[in-house]
Scaffold this active site. Sequence first.
Site, PDB file in Angstrom:
ATOM      1  N   LEU A 176      36.471  44.857  40.962  1.00 15.41           N
ATOM      2  CA  LEU A 176      36.647  46.235  40.497  1.00 15.41           C
ATOM      3  C   LEU A 176      38.129  46.629  40.493  1.00 15.41           C
ATOM      4  O   LEU A 176      38.960  45.932  41.089  1.00 15.41           O
ATOM      5  CB  LEU A 176      35.842  47.175  41.393  1.00 15.41           C
ATOM      6  CG  LEU A 176      34.342  46.862  41.501  1.00 15.41           C
ATOM      7  CD1 LEU A 176      33.655  47.907  42.383  1.00 15.41           C
ATOM      8  CD2 LEU A 176      33.676  46.800  40.140  1.00 15.41           C
ATOM      9  N   PRO A 177      38.457  47.759  39.840  1.00  8.74           N
ATOM     10  CA  PRO A 177      39.882  48.100  39.680  1.00  8.74           C
ATOM     11  C   PRO A 177      40.650  48.338  40.978  1.00  8.74           C
ATOM     12  O   PRO A 177      41.755  47.833  41.141  1.00  8.74           O
ATOM     13  CB  PRO A 177      39.838  49.377  38.829  1.00  8.74           C
ATOM     14  CG  PRO A 177      38.537  49.317  38.094  1.00  8.74           C
ATOM     15  CD  PRO A 177      37.582  48.623  39.030  1.00  8.74           C
ATOM     16  N   THR A 236      41.623  43.653  44.187  1.00  7.55           N
ATOM     17  CA  THR A 236      42.800  43.876  45.032  1.00  7.55           C
ATOM     18  C   THR A 236      42.738  45.311  45.527  1.00  7.55           C
ATOM     19  O   THR A 236      42.836  46.257  44.732  1.00  7.55           O
ATOM     20  CB  THR A 236      44.108  43.668  44.230  1.00  7.55           C
ATOM     21  OG1 THR A 236      44.110  42.351  43.702  1.00  7.55           O
ATOM     22  CG2 THR A 236      45.319  43.846  45.129  1.00  7.55           C
ATOM     23  N   LYS A 248      47.833  38.887  50.259  1.00 11.15           N
ATOM     24  CA  LYS A 248      48.060  39.084  48.819  1.00 11.15           C
ATOM     25  C   LYS A 248      49.183  40.103  48.580  1.00 11.15           C
ATOM     26  O   LYS A 248      50.075  39.870  47.757  1.00 11.15           O
ATOM     27  CB  LYS A 248      46.752  39.561  48.163  1.00 11.15           C
ATOM     28  CG  LYS A 248      46.899  40.308  46.878  1.00 11.15           C
ATOM     29  CD  LYS A 248      46.605  39.506  45.656  1.00 11.15           C
ATOM     30  CE  LYS A 248      46.954  40.324  44.419  1.00 11.15           C
ATOM     31  NZ  LYS A 248      46.811  39.684  43.189  1.00 11.15           N
ATOM     32  N   LYS A 273      50.790  48.914  41.228  1.00  9.13           N
ATOM     33  CA  LYS A 273      49.614  49.127  42.081  1.00  9.13           C
ATOM     34  C   LYS A 273      49.732  48.312  43.375  1.00  9.13           C
ATOM     35  O   LYS A 273      49.534  48.835  44.477  1.00  9.13           O
ATOM     36  CB  LYS A 273      48.347  48.706  41.318  1.00  9.13           C
ATOM     37  CG  LYS A 273      47.100  48.760  42.166  1.00  9.13           C
ATOM     38  CD  LYS A 273      45.943  47.971  41.587  1.00  9.13           C
ATOM     39  CE  LYS A 273      44.903  47.721  42.660  1.00  9.13           C
ATOM     40  NZ  LYS A 273      43.812  46.863  42.249  1.00  9.13           N
TER      41      LYS A 273
HETATM   42  P1  NAD Z   1      39.527  45.793  34.653  1.00  7.98           P
HETATM   43  O1  NAD Z   1      39.808  47.244  34.687  1.00  7.98           O
HETATM   44  O2  NAD Z   1      39.729  45.036  33.389  1.00  7.98           O
HETATM   45  O3  NAD Z   1      38.004  45.513  35.126  1.00  7.98           O
HETATM   46  C1  NAD Z   1      37.355  46.235  36.128  1.00  7.98           C
HETATM   47  C2  NAD Z   1      35.912  46.462  35.682  1.00  7.98           C
HETATM   48  O4  NAD Z   1      35.180  47.102  36.726  1.00  7.98           O
HETATM   49  C3  NAD Z   1      35.803  47.366  34.445  1.00  7.98           C
HETATM   50  O5  NAD Z   1      35.127  46.663  33.422  1.00  7.98           O
HETATM   51  C4  NAD Z   1      34.991  48.565  34.940  1.00  7.98           C
HETATM   52  O6  NAD Z   1      34.104  49.080  33.959  1.00  7.98           O
HETATM   53  C5  NAD Z   1      34.238  47.948  36.095  1.00  7.98           C
HETATM   54  N1  NAD Z   1      33.747  48.913  37.085  1.00  7.98           N
HETATM   55  C6  NAD Z   1      34.410  49.886  37.724  1.00  7.98           C
HETATM   56  N2  NAD Z   1      33.601  50.526  38.590  1.00  7.98           N
HETATM   57  C7  NAD Z   1      32.372  49.933  38.488  1.00  7.98           C
HETATM   58  C8  NAD Z   1      31.119  50.140  39.109  1.00  7.98           C
HETATM   59  N3  NAD Z   1      30.939  51.097  40.026  1.00  7.98           N
HETATM   60  N4  NAD Z   1      30.088  49.357  38.753  1.00  7.98           N
HETATM   61  C9  NAD Z   1      30.254  48.394  37.815  1.00  7.98           C
HETATM   62  N5  NAD Z   1      31.421  48.139  37.203  1.00  7.98           N
HETATM   63  C10 NAD Z   1      32.477  48.907  37.527  1.00  7.98           C
HETATM   64  O7  NAD Z   1      40.410  45.164  35.841  1.00  7.98           O
HETATM   65  P2  NAD Z   1      40.825  43.617  36.004  1.00  7.98           P
HETATM   66  O8  NAD Z   1      42.121  43.374  35.289  1.00  7.98           O
HETATM   67  O9  NAD Z   1      39.644  42.766  35.734  1.00  7.98           O
HETATM   68  O10 NAD Z   1      41.189  43.579  37.555  1.00  7.98           O
HETATM   69  C11 NAD Z   1      40.170  43.587  38.551  1.00  7.98           C
HETATM   70  C12 NAD Z   1      40.832  43.479  39.912  1.00  7.98           C
HETATM   71  O11 NAD Z   1      41.591  42.257  39.952  1.00  7.98           O
HETATM   72  C13 NAD Z   1      41.824  44.610  40.222  1.00  7.98           C
HETATM   73  O12 NAD Z   1      41.675  44.976  41.565  1.00  7.98           O
HETATM   74  C14 NAD Z   1      43.180  43.993  39.934  1.00  7.98           C
HETATM   75  O13 NAD Z   1      44.210  44.584  40.714  1.00  7.98           O
HETATM   76  C15 NAD Z   1      42.926  42.547  40.345  1.00  7.98           C
HETATM   77  N6  NAD Z   1      43.806  41.587  39.690  1.00  7.98           N
HETATM   78  C16 NAD Z   1      44.029  41.669  38.340  1.00  7.98           C
HETATM   79  C17 NAD Z   1      44.869  40.743  37.734  1.00  7.98           C
HETATM   80  C18 NAD Z   1      45.141  40.813  36.244  1.00  7.98           C
HETATM   81  O14 NAD Z   1      46.075  40.126  35.789  1.00  7.98           O
HETATM   82  N7  NAD Z   1      44.367  41.563  35.477  1.00  7.98           N
HETATM   83  C19 NAD Z   1      45.490  39.740  38.493  1.00  7.98           C
HETATM   84  C20 NAD Z   1      45.195  39.649  39.853  1.00  7.98           C
HETATM   85  C21 NAD Z   1      44.354  40.585  40.446  1.00  7.98           C
END
Ligand code: NAD
Length: 293
Positions: free
Chosen positions: A65-66, A96, A171, A246
């Site tokens: 999740l975000p 994260t 991390k 973030k």
């Molecule tokens: P994203 O916003 O693309 O995906 C998050 C998903 O969670 C969304 O599709 C949203 O609809 C869903 N969501 C939110 N609340 C929900 C709920 N209650 N029930 C069901 N679904 C729900 O984010 P992301 O890029 O996939 O990143 C996810 C995590 O990974 C974050 O914490 C981010 O910091 C971490 N991260 C991301 C990256 C990157 O490059 N994108 C790299 C390392 C770590």
Amino acid sequence: MASVGFIGLGNMGGPMAANLLAAGHAVRCFDLVPDLVAQSVAVGAQEAPSAAAAATGVDVLISMLPASPHVEALYLGEDCILPAIDPSTLVIDSSTISPSSARKVAEAAAARGVAMLDAPVSGGVGGAVAGTLTFIVGGTADALARGRPLLEAMGGNIFHAGDAGAGQVAKICNNMLLAVQMTGTAEALALGVQNGLDPATLSEIMRKSSGGNWPLEVYNPWPGVMDGVPASNDYDGGFLTRLMVKDLGLAMEAALETGAATPMGALARSLYAGLANQGLGDKDFSSIQKLFD
Ligand code: NAD
């Protein structure tokens, strides 16, 4: 093969779930965005009508999740899914989030007899797609042993950082150091160029000298010095500036909670927040180079 519930099918979660399916696991998935669920169903996942349904009766539940509020709402909020999780299910949260949130959720899970790992990742969307993510894990060794086969289906390196929350601490320490290194590298390159040096020559000198670091080795921030990096692609792709902001915010939160002194991290957070405010939030974090142009 395991039955897996997967909640959060965004940029990272979607490809991670696809890799679990490719490895032969059965995945039941849920996201608030129906199109994302449809994409996972198209590659073989089963649709769950709710988060609780994805969490019920599976061997392992994974969430991606975000940020902290989303994870706390899912596991601790009103209508949270904890009561739907069987004590035999292992829960892995790969979002994260702040170490304190991770500990709070893990404690609530433990109170219901459910083992939980915090397993944030490094490697970005490219690593999620390729199945080469690094998992930095907090929780018990037993729980990690249970989760390892699934983590291996989605990643390469798996590190056990310590107890609950330790994965998140490691991390954010790593990303704070990365931000500081990238900022210092960009500053040094700009100083050299403004004093008449060629950026490629200076990069090679510093790379092989005592200033050598990861950005100089594989992620040079100066456009054109290195092929295949975001700096040579108008800073597109890579690790977004807004995600670095973030993670630096989480580092500052952890520093405030414990009284740790993080002057370099604090400055890096301010510089990166400024960069995001200048419209570069969706560019790669090596675009910090532009601050020194
Ligand atoms: P994203 O916003 O693309 O995906 C998050 C998903 O969670 C969304 O599709 C949203 O609809 C869903 N969501 C939110 N609340 C929900 C709920 N209650 N029930 C069901 N679904 C729900 O984010 P992301 O890029 O996939 O990143 C996810 C995590 O990974 C974050 O914490 C981010 O910091 C971490 N991260 C991301 C990256 C990157 O490059 N994108 C790299 C390392 C770590």
